[in-house]
Design a protein around this motif. Structure first.
Motif, PDB file in Angstrom:
ATOM      1  N   GLN A 278       0.833  -1.215   0.000  1.00  0.00           N
ATOM      2  CA  GLN A 278       0.000   0.000   0.000  1.00  0.00           C
ATOM      3  C   GLN A 278       0.865   1.261   0.000  1.00  0.00           C
ATOM      4  O   GLN A 278       0.539   2.240  -0.672  1.00  0.00           O
ATOM      5  N   LYS A 279       1.979   1.215   0.739  1.00  0.00           N
ATOM      6  CA  LYS A 279       2.892   2.372   0.779  1.00  0.00           C
ATOM      7  C   LYS A 279       3.517   2.608  -0.596  1.00  0.00           C
ATOM      8  O   LYS A 279       3.641   3.734  -1.045  1.00  0.00           O
TER       9      LYS A 279
ATOM     10  N   THR B  11       2.234   1.655  -3.466  1.00  0.00           N
ATOM     11  CA  THR B  11       1.145   2.138  -4.323  1.00  0.00           C
ATOM     12  C   THR B  11       0.952   3.638  -4.118  1.00  0.00           C
ATOM     13  O   THR B  11       0.850   4.393  -5.091  1.00  0.00           O
ATOM     14  N   ALA B  12       0.931   4.080  -2.871  1.00  0.00           N
ATOM     15  CA  ALA B  12       0.755   5.508  -2.569  1.00  0.00           C
ATOM     16  C   ALA B  12       1.916   6.326  -3.127  1.00  0.00           C
ATOM     17  O   ALA B  12       1.717   7.401  -3.708  1.00  0.00           O
TER      18      ALA B  12
ATOM     19  N   ILE C 254       3.792   5.603  -5.736  1.00  0.00           N
ATOM     20  CA  ILE C 254       3.652   5.651  -7.201  1.00  0.00           C
ATOM     21  C   ILE C 254       2.506   6.582  -7.603  1.00  0.00           C
ATOM     22  O   ILE C 254       2.647   7.362  -8.546  1.00  0.00           O
ATOM     23  N   GLU C 255       1.400   6.520  -6.886  1.00  0.00           N
ATOM     24  CA  GLU C 255       0.255   7.393  -7.187  1.00  0.00           C
ATOM     25  C   GLU C 255       0.637   8.872  -7.104  1.00  0.00           C
ATOM     26  O   GLU C 255       0.091   9.700  -7.810  1.00  0.00           O
ATOM     27  N   ASN C 256       1.598   9.178  -6.220  1.00  0.00           N
ATOM     28  CA  ASN C 256       2.026  10.567  -6.031  1.00  0.00           C
ATOM     29  C   ASN C 256       3.312  10.910  -6.769  1.00  0.00           C
ATOM     30  O   ASN C 256       3.944  11.925  -6.483  1.00  0.00           O
ATOM     31  N   SER C 257       3.720  10.057  -7.706  1.00  0.00           N
ATOM     32  CA  SER C 257       5.005  10.283  -8.384  1.00  0.00           C
ATOM     33  C   SER C 257       4.881  11.142  -9.637  1.00  0.00           C
ATOM     34  O   SER C 257       5.798  11.222 -10.437  1.00  0.00           O
TER      35      SER C 257
ATOM     36  N   LYS D  58       4.466   8.294 -13.101  1.00  0.00           N
ATOM     37  CA  LYS D  58       3.535   7.288 -12.577  1.00  0.00           C
ATOM     38  C   LYS D  58       3.407   6.069 -13.496  1.00  0.00           C
ATOM     39  O   LYS D  58       3.545   4.925 -13.047  1.00  0.00           O
ATOM     40  N   GLU D  59       3.138   6.285 -14.766  1.00  0.00           N
ATOM     41  CA  GLU D  59       2.920   5.157 -15.693  1.00  0.00           C
ATOM     42  C   GLU D  59       4.166   4.280 -15.807  1.00  0.00           C
ATOM     43  O   GLU D  59       4.080   3.053 -15.813  1.00  0.00           O
TER      44      GLU D  59
ATOM     45  N   ILE E 267       4.567   2.220 -12.664  1.00  0.00           N
ATOM     46  CA  ILE E 267       3.605   1.104 -12.623  1.00  0.00           C
ATOM     47  C   ILE E 267       4.155  -0.061 -13.445  1.00  0.00           C
ATOM     48  O   ILE E 267       4.133  -1.214 -13.013  1.00  0.00           O
TER      49      ILE E 267
ATOM     50  N   ARG F  73       7.216  -1.574 -11.643  1.00  0.00           N
ATOM     51  CA  ARG F  73       6.794  -2.327 -10.462  1.00  0.00           C
ATOM     52  C   ARG F  73       6.292  -3.710 -10.876  1.00  0.00           C
ATOM     53  O   ARG F  73       6.622  -4.717 -10.245  1.00  0.00           O
TER      54      ARG F  73
END
Length: 197
Positions: free
Chosen positions: A5-6, A8-9, A11-14, A18-19, A22, A25
């Motif tokens: 989850q950390k 994911t968070a 990456i969501e804020n990168s 982001k793409e 993802i 990862r």
């Protein structure tokens, strides 16, 4: 919050990377590597040893191979970010608009895993801590400061010693000592506020 989850968070804020993150990862998680978050960024490990990580900068996305110095690098894509300083770490830089060659990154990652399993590793040198005289004096005069300073990791002790040493004037050194005393007593390193995760 779990490690997944950390990450994911993170990456969501990168932002603009982001793409790409993802995709990377997914690629790293397709191997036997374990996902972790160290220094506030995603790191992939095997047997608790850092193998590869990723982080976005303003001008590029960095894929770090922690013992990259041992990679064969047939595509000549690895760079040493700080020549003369960085001994083992090598990185691949992805710039905006570049397509990530997932096949190559996977091949480098698999080789890095095998190198790690084989014990290929540049051992970091333990630098001697040179404690400046004004800091020694302050430590001698305050038992609590001295005790908590000794409990800090050698790296944190070194950061503080260098912070005092780099001040040119004695009054600046004294101001810096005054500033660090409460930080040390709270068990904090000089740069902890910049380190997440």
């Amino acid at each position: 919050m779990t490690t997944a989850q950390k990450v994911t968070a993170f990456i969501e804020n990168s932002g603009e990377w982001k793409e790409e993150m993802i995709s990377l990862r997914k690629l790293f998680n397709s191997t036997e590597l374990a996902e972790d978050l160290k220094w506030g960024v995603p790191i992939y490990t095997i047997n608790n040893k850092n193998v590869v990580g990723m982080v976005g900068f303003k001008n590029h996305l960095g894929i770090w191979f922690h013992q990259g110095v041992f990679l064969k690098d047939p595509k000549h894509i690895l760079v040493n970010a700080q020549k003369g300083k960085t001994k083992a770490l090598r990185q691949v830089r992805i710039e905006k608009g570049d397509t990530i060659d997932e096949e190559t990154i996977l091949a480098y990652t698999l080789e890095a895993i095998e190198n790690c399993k084989a014990g290929k590793e540049v051992k970091s040198e333990i630098k001697k801590i040179i404690t400046p005289s004004l800091l020694k004096k302050a430590l001698k005069e305050d038992a609590e400061f001295n005790a908590t300073f000794k409990r800090l990791t050698p790296g944190k002790q070194r950061e503080y010693a260098e912070y005092i040493t780099t001040a040119k004037q004695e009054k600046t050194k004294l101001k810096r000592i005054e500033k660090i005393v409460p930080m040390v007593k709270n068990g904090l390193g000089l740069n902890d506020k910049y380190k997440n995760g």
